[in-house]
Enzyme design. Structure first.
Site, short mmCIF file in Angstrom:
data_model
loop_
_atom_site.label_atom_id
_atom_site.label_comp_id
_atom_site.label_asym_id
_atom_site.label_seq_id
_atom_site.Cartn_x
_atom_site.Cartn_y
_atom_site.Cartn_z
N ASP A 263 11.43 23.50 31.30
CA ASP A 263 11.74 24.48 30.22
C ASP A 263 12.24 23.18 29.05
O ASP A 263 12.57 22.20 29.46
CB ASP A 263 13.00 25.32 30.32
CG ASP A 263 12.97 26.28 29.31
OD1 ASP A 263 12.40 26.06 28.08
OD2 ASP A 263 13.46 27.53 29.28
C1 BGC Z 1 12.76 28.56 26.16
C2 BGC Z 1 11.49 28.75 26.97
C3 BGC Z 1 10.47 28.26 25.53
C4 BGC Z 1 10.71 27.11 25.33
C5 BGC Z 1 10.01 26.51 24.32
C6 BGC Z 1 13.17 27.24 25.61
O1 BGC Z 1 14.20 27.38 24.88
O2 BGC Z 1 13.72 28.89 27.26
O3 BGC Z 1 11.13 30.23 27.19
O4 BGC Z 1 9.13 28.42 26.19
O5 BGC Z 1 12.25 27.11 24.87
O6 BGC Z 1 10.02 27.38 22.82
#
Ligand code: BGC
Length: 729
Positions: A263
């Site tokens: 993530d």
């Molecule tokens: C989120 C993800 C997301 C990523 C990119 C993160 O903060 O938890 O689900 O895909 O950001 O935007």
């Protein structure tokens, strides 16, 4: 003769030379594993390293020297996110990135319609392909353990079987188009409070039976190409580089051959990242979404620091080769897949899919005296009250925010259907959709909006209240949970007062979570809509007007009061945690597993949803072939309008020393659109493996032998038939 021989030799040499350098990795006909091997043999250590981390906010590098393409990623899961600047979270302000906003995944789960899940995966991935993306960041199958979870709308409810069954067709369809899904967030990311640091303590059994189960199904049945590690920890180690979780369970245990993507900002340590199963590091040092980073991509944990450890021989080259191979596999399956579709954006076909999912995902929860479908002729003035009648709900929520080309609001659609009869009063306001802040609400403004609505109610013949949650912080939004089970912004009081003025009140709620409803007995009808995307208003009005008969059923239990949720009685340790430790003390008794086993009456049970018609269930017949249990039954539309019915099969396992839930969902089917009087025979097949429980002493799945009961239900508490079967080894 000699000349001929020489010529032959030269030809042979030329041929050998071509074979030796034949660029197998570029041959789309060659098996992917050979392409990977060939590519690896040509790459320098540095080039392999380059594959393993971001080169911008949403891309990772390929190998330009060899013509190996980069990976373009984007959020997900309800449509393609707008373009952001290369290095920041700021919008790039392109004008060609308006897309179709599809309904939220909770809405998809509510359809209980696998065919619509295929249509969703197909349509949304076409939009990703057209926007030049290789990986869509989604879908998500974290379990809706608490109704306060700020991201529940991005997931598929509280039941691992339903979530697994609904996510598989979505992934298969998307990946058939050459677009990888990135299934998230692996795993136990079931709350947003302290998401970057909370350590989840959960029994091995609950981990496997509840939290891992939908991911396992997506790996084994849909062969998902990429998975996103979650921010939180398990056993004290971040899930983005947790050796036991990623190498042990996911890669060795489930034999998964895809690439694990962190993530954004979820990587915190080179050694752990190198040895703990992470393949692509994204978004490091961005503190999630809150701060921009000056940190160069070469300084990422899996960049220079990792390269140094490889060069010094601290970490063997085989570890690097393995990661690079996994990334190449994704590249060959997507960016360099000759069958990847060109796709399309904002096509009418995509809007159709969007609308159909919305129509089938709306759940009718109450309908007194058949006030719905709406007979507009009966009413002179219809007062629409509520901010969600006009507010764009495709905006906000965090990473799933969408820049929709079309965003039909409920008010617009109601006006289009009923013209001048429609009068509007906002009734309350909630402030701007901001990710990391909550606007202060001005009590005077709130009071005057309320007064206006109550005044207009006096002359209305019908009220349609359109409210619920929205995508503001502390409503349904990333990086923060809701603060209460109650609706905010004075909605409960407003509805109660409106119903005193006008008893013909229909309530329409949006939101990814259940909420308390102190006004329920005072209103005539209630429809819950999740989030419906671009076609929100149209889908809603089609259901309210009866053009479409509702057939959605709840993928999550709506409790009468917050205290009824299973973890609440265990206090803060069970949610949201104390000192960044959370204990899932309710164990496997999540959602309806608790409500039905412990006889707690929900407001609306799991699987519940009304229709404008009625269905009769025939007697189920059951058989087994040693591998599968087959249940057949006929369903007849006994009412006056055409409709679809979702039939659910819950099993009760034989008594044993282990606690087992009273009922567990093990199968379901949805009928086709049945005309009045028409019947359909449903054949529901349950693989025996689905009946297994997780044995903590042997660390394996086991089948309890003995007498099983299979309940055929319209929801978990409305059982229409039973079939018994003894299962032997
Ligand atoms: C989120 C993800 C997301 C990523 C990119 C993160 O903060 O938890 O689900 O895909 O950001 O935007």
């Amino acid at each position: 003769m000699n000349l001929k021989k020489n010529l032959c030799m030269t030809l042979l040499l030329a041929l050998t030379a071509t074979t030796a350098t034949a660029q197998v990795y570029l041959d789309p006909q060659a098996p992917i594993e050979e392409r990977i091997k060939d590519a690896i043999s040509r790459m320098t250590t540095h080039e392999k390293i380059q594959l393993l981390h971001a080169q911008s906010k949403f891309t990772s590098a390929g190998v330009p020297r060899l013509g190996i393409r980069q990976l373009n990623m984007d959020d997900g899961p309800h449509g393609v996110r707008e373009e952001l600047e290369w290095n920041t979270w700021s919008p790039a302000r392109w004008t060609n990135d308006y897309i179709v906003a599809f309904p939220s995944l909770t809405c998809l789960a509510s359809t209980w319609n696998r065919t619509l899940s295929t249509a969703y995966g197909d349509a949304v991935s076409e939009e990703f392909a057209f926007r030049g993306k290789d990986i869509m960041l989604g879908p998500g199958v974290n379990i809706q353990r608490t109704p306060l979870n700020g991201r529940a709308f991005e997931y598929m409810g509280e039941d691992p079987f339903l979530a697994g069954e609904m996510v598989v067709p979505y992934i298969k369809a998307a990946q058939a188009n050459g677009v990888a899904c990135c299934l998230k967030h692996f795993v136990l990311n079931d709350q947003e409070t302290d998401r970057f640091a909370v350590n989840v303590n959960v029994s091995e059994r609950a981990m496997h039976e509840i939290y891992l189960a939908p991911f396992k199904k997506a790996v084994e049945q849909a062969h998902v190409y990429t998975i996103m590690g979650s921010y939180n920890m398990w056993k004290g180690v971040h899930c983005c580089h947790n050796d036991e979780l990623l190498n042990g369970i996911l890669k060795r245990g489930w034999k998964w051959d895809g690439a694990l993507i962190s993530d954004w900002g979820g990587t915190t340590n080179t050694m752990e990242a190198a040895n703990g199963g992470l393949d692509i590091e994204m978004g490091t040092y961005t503190d999630g979404k809150l701060k921009e980073s000056e940190f160069g991509y070469d300084d990422y944990y899996l960049a220079k620091p990792f390269e140094k450890l490889i060069e010094e021989g601290v970490i063997p080259m085989s570890v690097l080769d393995e990661k690079a191979s996994r990334v190449l596999r994704v590249i060959f399956r997507t960016a360099m897949n000759p069958n990847k579709v060109i796709g399309s954006q904002c096509s009418e076909a995509h809007y159709d899919v969007c609308r159909q999912i919305g129509e089938e995902g709306i759940v009718l929860l109450k309908n007194e005296k058949n006030i719905l479908p709406l007979d507009a002729n009966k009413y002179g003035r219809i007062l629409v009250v509520g901010e969600n009648a006009t507010r764009s709900l495709t905006k906000g929520g965090g990473s799933s925010e969408l820049k929709a080309l079309r965003d039909t609001s409920p008010l617009e659609a109601l006006q289009a259907a009923y013209g001048d009869k429609i009068v509007y009063a906002q009734g309350y306001y909630s402030g701007r959709a901001i990710y990391d802040q909550v606007d202060t609400i001005d009590p005077a403004k709130q009071a005057s909006l309320k007064a206006e609505a109550l005044e207009k109610a006096k002359t209305a013949d019908l009220i349609i209240f359109v409210g619920g949650l929205n995508k503001n912080r502390r409503q349904d939004c990333e990086n923060g949970d809701r603060e209460s089970y109650d609706l905010s912004f004075g909605q409960n009081e407003l509805i109660a007062e409106l119903t005193k003025v006008q008893k013909n009140t229909i309530v329409v709620m949006f939101g990814g979570n259940p909420y308390s409803m102190p006004w329920l007995s005072q209103v005539q009808a209630l429809a819950h809509c999740w989030y419906l995307g671009s076609e929100a208003g149209t889908a809603l009005v089609n259901v309210l007007s009866g053009k479409v008969n509702p057939s959605g059923k709840l993928p999550v239990t709506f409790a009468a009061k917050y205290e009824d949720y299973p973890y609440v009685k265990f206090g803060a340790e069970a949610y949201p945690g104390v000192n960044k430790q959370v204990y899932y003390k309710e164990d496997i008794f999540v959602g309806y597993r608790h409500f039905s086993t412990n006889h707690v009456k929900p407001l609306f049970p799991f699987g519940f949803g009304l229709s404008y018609t009625t269905f009769a269930y025939g007697k189920p017949s059951i058989s087994s072939n040693g591998k599968e249990v087959m249940i057949n039954l006929s369903v007849t539309n006994t009412g006056k309008v055409a409709g679809k019915e979702v039939v659910q099969i819950y099993s009760t396992a034989p008594q044993s020393h282990l606690p087992r839930p009273d009922k567990e969902l093990k199968g379901f089917a949805k009928t086709r659109l049945l005309q009045p009087g028409e019947s359909e025979t449903l054949n529901i097949v349950i693989p025996r493996d689905e009946l297994k429980y997780y044995n903590e002493s042997t660390h394996t799945w086991q089948l309890a032998t003995g007498a099983y009961t299979f309940h055929v239900g319209a929801n978990v508490n409305d059982i229409r038939g039973k079939a018994n079967l003894t299962i032997e080894n």
